[in-house]
Design an enzyme around this catalytic site. Sequence first.
Site, PDB file in Angstrom:
ATOM      1  N   ASP A 100       0.679  -1.126   0.127  1.00 54.95           N
ATOM      2  CA  ASP A 100      -0.084   0.179  -0.058  1.00 54.95           C
ATOM      3  C   ASP A 100       0.851   1.200  -0.091  1.00 54.95           C
ATOM      4  O   ASP A 100       1.939   1.245   0.713  1.00 54.95           O
ATOM      5  CB  ASP A 100      -0.764  -0.012   1.216  1.00 54.95           C
ATOM      6  CG  ASP A 100      -2.295   0.505   1.182  1.00 54.95           C
ATOM      7  OD1 ASP A 100      -2.243   1.669   0.639  1.00 54.95           O
ATOM      8  OD2 ASP A 100      -3.291  -0.037   1.209  1.00 54.95           O
ATOM      9  N   ASP A 201      -3.139   4.573  -2.506  1.00 58.82           N
ATOM     10  CA  ASP A 201      -4.096   5.312  -1.620  1.00 58.82           C
ATOM     11  C   ASP A 201      -4.478   6.686  -2.134  1.00 58.82           C
ATOM     12  O   ASP A 201      -3.561   7.396  -2.480  1.00 58.82           O
ATOM     13  CB  ASP A 201      -3.304   5.519  -0.272  1.00 58.82           C
ATOM     14  CG  ASP A 201      -4.646   5.557   0.883  1.00 58.82           C
ATOM     15  OD1 ASP A 201      -5.468   4.826   1.095  1.00 58.82           O
ATOM     16  OD2 ASP A 201      -4.642   6.735   1.211  1.00 58.82           O
ATOM     17  N   GLU A 258      -6.261   3.897  -6.196  1.00 55.03           N
ATOM     18  CA  GLU A 258      -7.467   4.095  -5.499  1.00 55.03           C
ATOM     19  C   GLU A 258      -7.999   5.451  -5.699  1.00 55.03           C
ATOM     20  O   GLU A 258      -7.354   6.487  -5.498  1.00 55.03           O
ATOM     21  CB  GLU A 258      -7.444   3.989  -3.977  1.00 55.03           C
ATOM     22  CG  GLU A 258      -8.912   3.971  -3.230  1.00 55.03           C
ATOM     23  CD  GLU A 258      -8.709   4.694  -1.706  1.00 55.03           C
ATOM     24  OE1 GLU A 258      -9.845   4.337  -1.194  1.00 55.03           O
ATOM     25  OE2 GLU A 258      -7.878   5.146  -1.666  1.00 55.03           O
ATOM     26  N   HIS A 331     -11.118  -3.115   2.949  1.00 53.57           N
ATOM     27  CA  HIS A 331     -11.048  -2.531   4.292  1.00 53.57           C
ATOM     28  C   HIS A 331     -12.049  -1.243   4.625  1.00 53.57           C
ATOM     29  O   HIS A 331     -12.049  -0.885   5.850  1.00 53.57           O
ATOM     30  CB  HIS A 331      -9.741  -2.335   4.895  1.00 53.57           C
ATOM     31  CG  HIS A 331      -8.804  -1.350   4.067  1.00 53.57           C
ATOM     32  ND1 HIS A 331      -8.855  -1.191   2.801  1.00 53.57           N
ATOM     33  CD2 HIS A 331      -8.659  -0.089   4.720  1.00 53.57           C
ATOM     34  CE1 HIS A 331      -8.237  -0.174   2.437  1.00 53.57           C
ATOM     35  NE2 HIS A 331      -8.043   0.593   3.462  1.00 53.57           N
ATOM     36  N   ASP A 332     -12.512  -0.820   3.649  1.00 49.49           N
ATOM     37  CA  ASP A 332     -13.255   0.431   3.774  1.00 49.49           C
ATOM     38  C   ASP A 332     -14.741   0.224   3.563  1.00 49.49           C
ATOM     39  O   ASP A 332     -15.601   1.212   3.762  1.00 49.49           O
ATOM     40  CB  ASP A 332     -12.716   1.363   2.766  1.00 49.49           C
ATOM     41  CG  ASP A 332     -11.303   2.165   3.076  1.00 49.49           C
ATOM     42  OD1 ASP A 332     -10.945   1.933   4.102  1.00 49.49           O
ATOM     43  OD2 ASP A 332     -10.806   2.595   2.302  1.00 49.49           O
TER      44      ASP A 332
HETATM   45  C1  GLC Z   1      -7.933   5.160   1.840  1.00 46.38           C
HETATM   46  C2  GLC Z   1      -7.851   4.055   2.409  1.00 46.38           C
HETATM   47  C3  GLC Z   1      -8.730   4.274   4.031  1.00 46.38           C
HETATM   48  C4  GLC Z   1      -8.031   5.521   4.208  1.00 46.38           C
HETATM   49  C5  GLC Z   1      -7.762   6.837   3.579  1.00 46.38           C
HETATM   50  C6  GLC Z   1      -6.665   7.638   4.238  1.00 46.38           C
HETATM   51  O1  GLC Z   1      -9.389   5.715   1.444  1.00 46.38           O
HETATM   52  O2  GLC Z   1      -8.356   2.965   1.993  1.00 46.38           O
HETATM   53  O3  GLC Z   1      -8.498   3.262   4.740  1.00 46.38           O
HETATM   54  O4  GLC Z   1      -8.484   5.908   5.622  1.00 46.38           O
HETATM   55  O5  GLC Z   1      -7.425   6.348   2.345  1.00 46.38           O
HETATM   56  O6  GLC Z   1      -5.607   7.258   3.914  1.00 46.38           O
END
Ligand code: GLC
Length: 558
Positions: A100, A201, A258, A331-332
């Site tokens: 990540d 991310d 992402e 995980h979100d």
């Molecule tokens: C992304 C991650 C999430 C995190 C956010 C800030 O969306 O997947 O878990 O809280 O970024 O880093």
Amino acid sequence: MEQNKKWWKESVVYQIYPRSFMDSDGDGIGDLRGITQKLDYLKELGINVIWLSPVYQSPNDDNGYDISDYQAVMKEFGTMEDFDVMLASAHERGIRIMMDLVVNHTSDEHRWFVESRKSKDNPYRDYYIWQEAKDGREPNNWGSCFGGSAWKYDETTDMYYLHLFSKKQPDLNWENEKVREEVFSMMRWWLDKGVDGFRMDVISMISKVPGLPDGPKAEGALYGDFGPYVINGPHVHDYLKEMRDKALAPYDTITVGETSGVTVQEAVKYAADDESELNMVFQFEQNDLDGGEHSKWNLDKIRLPELKAVLNRWQTYLEGRAWNSLYWSNHDQPRIVSRLGNDSGEYRELSAKMLALCLHMMKGTPYIYQGEELGMTNVPFEGLEDFRDIESINAYHEYTENNLIDKDNMLEYLRYKSRDNARTPMHWDESPNAGFTEGTPWIKVNPNYTEINAKEQLGRDSSVFRFYQRLIRLRKENPVIVYGRFELLLPEDEDLFMYTRSYEGEKLLVICNFSGKERSVTVPEEFAAGDVWISNYERQSVRGELSLGAYEALAIHI
Ligand code: GLC
């Protein structure tokens, strides 16, 4: 059209949330040695890439998504040596590791930020985004993703810094070339170590529109929306091209961005087939379908025709131009069987398999989130004290204290949508704490682990685990599943998700009943003599009018 074949298009990725995967030392927190112990389980499942949620040093304001040292391992997770052993052990099993990469922001405890906040002329000052007060208050009206203003006042220099997430996650200033060089050199360091790629991310947010204008404010909203000035910002594609040249190009990597707020038009830039930026992106349109007045906090259900419209748009627009990622969970997100399937009683396994089949037969690289392969469900959290996630806890306070949502309703919404649903420990077996830890787990275990666990499912041919294993094997053996062209059938049908895939004279018909009702459907003539490749009802053949059971799904090949 000739397909541009790549190993990462033919892969299946498994996401590990290390904190909750496997604890080897009894401190209640998952760790790297725990992951190493479970690599044979993943090999058995058949996946060939692991996306590892952050394992870097972090004060854990956001469970590792707030990094204080990119080149050190989080103490709770072990040592760099443990990391190296895990990496080598994964490689021995033919499993690659995708790290990540969290570089929109760092932790406020990162050395760069500690320096940056010291004085206006500190060499690290411009590593972050600092602004003067405007009319005695925050520089603009942006709200942060985790509640409150996106700005934090810092007394030392009497200025504000930007944080799109928590106060402890200051945004890096990507306009500063030095920041980019630091990030690229850190990436090369990991690649030289042997890691195989990065999941990036919130990478669609790294370039902000100069001047940082106020965002549009919905009626009744407390803050303005930073989206139009942050998402897919003016230089994001330049920065990613630069990253490709300066960090990724010499290595054979897998990369996924992402990218909340990404449209198909943007995606063909991020994930273009010429690999000038990333290999693929995670789109959010499918998850945003049940959002509403109070962001994601509600009990609304996604309507199937709308879900199909989104996925169809991605499948067809990207065809021949860019590559899709396929995911239901991470995980979100809450557990998919509780969101789109049916998590109670007899239908849990059937609907978990139906969802798996529906996703894994589409075009793109599939992602499995830990526990999804067991059909793990949402968690019956009791009160607010059971939740650990900063987003959930902050949202609870913000919405209830401003009288936007009453407390009981807000708790219901958290139980349905909280990220913590995905973050409870993995269910290994029926022993205390699901075999995850010998200590006290950092977050409660879902009580249904005695019924839903890996040990039981490995011992049963009809399990959800075995079904995922078959889907992965089919994909490995059949290029039509990887490279076939997608075509949606019955777009308006409220219950059925039906599509075909076509590749070099082969065809696949996929039929999924998303409802708990029996449904009849006419199988197109050309598939009448087809082979059933996989079915969650163990159906052997099909002909003419098919009467489908609740949550039935099958794929037919000709
Ligand atoms: C992304 C991650 C999430 C995190 C956010 C800030 O969306 O997947 O878990 O809280 O970024 O880093």
